[in-house]
Design an enzyme around this catalytic site. Structure first.
Site, PDB file in Angstrom:
ATOM      1  N   ASP A   1     -12.571  34.551  49.252  1.00 19.72           N
ATOM      2  CA  ASP A   1     -11.562  34.777  50.281  1.00 19.72           C
ATOM      3  C   ASP A   1     -10.359  33.916  49.906  1.00 19.72           C
ATOM      4  O   ASP A   1     -10.358  32.711  50.143  1.00 19.72           O
ATOM      5  CB  ASP A   1     -12.108  34.390  51.654  1.00 19.72           C
ATOM      6  CG  ASP A   1     -11.114  34.663  52.765  1.00 19.72           C
ATOM      7  OD1 ASP A   1     -10.355  35.649  52.664  1.00 19.72           O
ATOM      8  OD2 ASP A   1     -11.086  33.888  53.743  1.00 19.72           O
TER       9      ASP A   1
ATOM     10  N   GLU B   1     -11.183  40.655  48.463  1.00 21.47           N
ATOM     11  CA  GLU B   1     -10.564  41.668  49.313  1.00 21.47           C
ATOM     12  C   GLU B   1      -9.214  42.090  48.744  1.00 21.47           C
ATOM     13  O   GLU B   1      -8.490  41.271  48.170  1.00 21.47           O
ATOM     14  CB  GLU B   1     -10.351  41.131  50.733  1.00 21.47           C
ATOM     15  CG  GLU B   1     -11.589  41.141  51.569  1.00 21.47           C
ATOM     16  CD  GLU B   1     -11.329  40.722  53.006  1.00 21.47           C
ATOM     17  OE1 GLU B   1     -12.115  41.136  53.855  1.00 21.47           O
ATOM     18  OE2 GLU B   1     -10.367  39.990  53.277  1.00 21.47           O
TER      19      GLU B   1
ATOM     20  N   ASP C   1     -13.242  30.688  56.284  1.00 18.57           N
ATOM     21  CA  ASP C   1     -12.946  31.255  54.960  1.00 18.57           C
ATOM     22  C   ASP C   1     -14.229  31.384  54.127  1.00 18.57           C
ATOM     23  O   ASP C   1     -14.377  32.315  53.340  1.00 18.57           O
ATOM     24  CB  ASP C   1     -11.948  30.366  54.197  1.00 18.57           C
ATOM     25  CG  ASP C   1     -10.731  30.021  55.022  1.00 18.57           C
ATOM     26  OD1 ASP C   1      -9.699  30.682  54.855  1.00 18.57           O
ATOM     27  OD2 ASP C   1     -10.834  29.099  55.853  1.00 18.57           O
TER      28      ASP C   1
END
Length: 158
Positions: free
Chosen positions: A7, A66, A139
Site C-alpha cells: 500500500d 493497487e 496501511d
C-alpha cells in the site's frame, strides 16, 4: 508461493507478506515503512532502499499493488503515484512481476462490497487471515488485503 502486497504512500508504505504452504495461507510478515517529514526525493529514496531490502529478503514470486485511485485531492494522488513508481522500480530491478488491482477489486474480494469502509476491510482481513486484531497502522492492513486479493485473483487459494 509467496506474495507481497504493498500500500504505497510517501509518509507510510504498508507491506504485507503472505505465503501458501501445504495448502494454507500464512502471514509471514507485515510492517510499515515510515519516512520522516523531509524532502520528497529523500523520502522516496528511503522507501526504495527499505522496500528493496524486503524484496531481497522475502524473495516473493509476485508483488501486488493497487492501481492509482484518482481522488479529488490531486496533490495526494500525485504523491501516491510517485511512491507507486518506486514500488514498480524496486520490483523490476529484482525481476519480480507486479499485479495491479483496482481498489474496488480488493474491497470486493476481501469484504464482498466494492465500496466498503476502511474499518470493514481491516476487520475482514484480520478474520480471513486469523489475526486477533487488525494490524496497525491501517496501511499495513491494506497491504495484507492487497496481498490476499492478489492470491485470490491469481487463483492461489482455489
Amino acid at each position: 508461493m509467496k506474495i507481497i502486497g504493498i500500500d504505497p504512500g510517501t509518509a507510510i508504505v504498508g507491506v504485507g507478506v503472505l505465503e501458501k504452504k501445504n495448502g494454507k495461507l500464512i502471514v509471514k510478515n507485515f510492517q510499515a515503512i515510515t519516512t520522516p517529514p523531509i524532502a520528497k526525493e529523500k523520502r522516496l529514496k528511503i522507501i526504495f532502499q527499505k522496500l528493496n531490502e524486503i524484496l531481497i529478503q522475502e524473495k516473493p514470486e509476485i508483488v501486488v499493488v493497487e492501481e492509482l485511485f484518482f481522488s479529488k485531492n490531486v496533490k495526494t494522488a500525485i504523491s501516491v503515484g510517485e511512491a507507486r513508481g518506486v514500488v514498480l522500480l524496486a520490483s523490476a530491478l529484482n525481476d519480480i512481476p507486479v499485479l495491479e488491482l483496482k481498489p474496488v477489486e480488493v474491497k470486493t474480494i476481501v469484504t464482498g462490497y466494492g465500496h466498503a469502509p476502511k474499518s470493514q476491510v481491516e476487520y475482514m482481513i484480520a478474520k480471513l487471515l486469523g489475526l486477533k486484531t487488525p494490524p496497525k497502522p491501517d496501511d499495513v492492513a491494506d497491504a495484507l488485503a492487497i496481498a490476499y486479493a492478489g492470491f485470490l485473483k491469481m487463483g492461489g487459494l482455489l
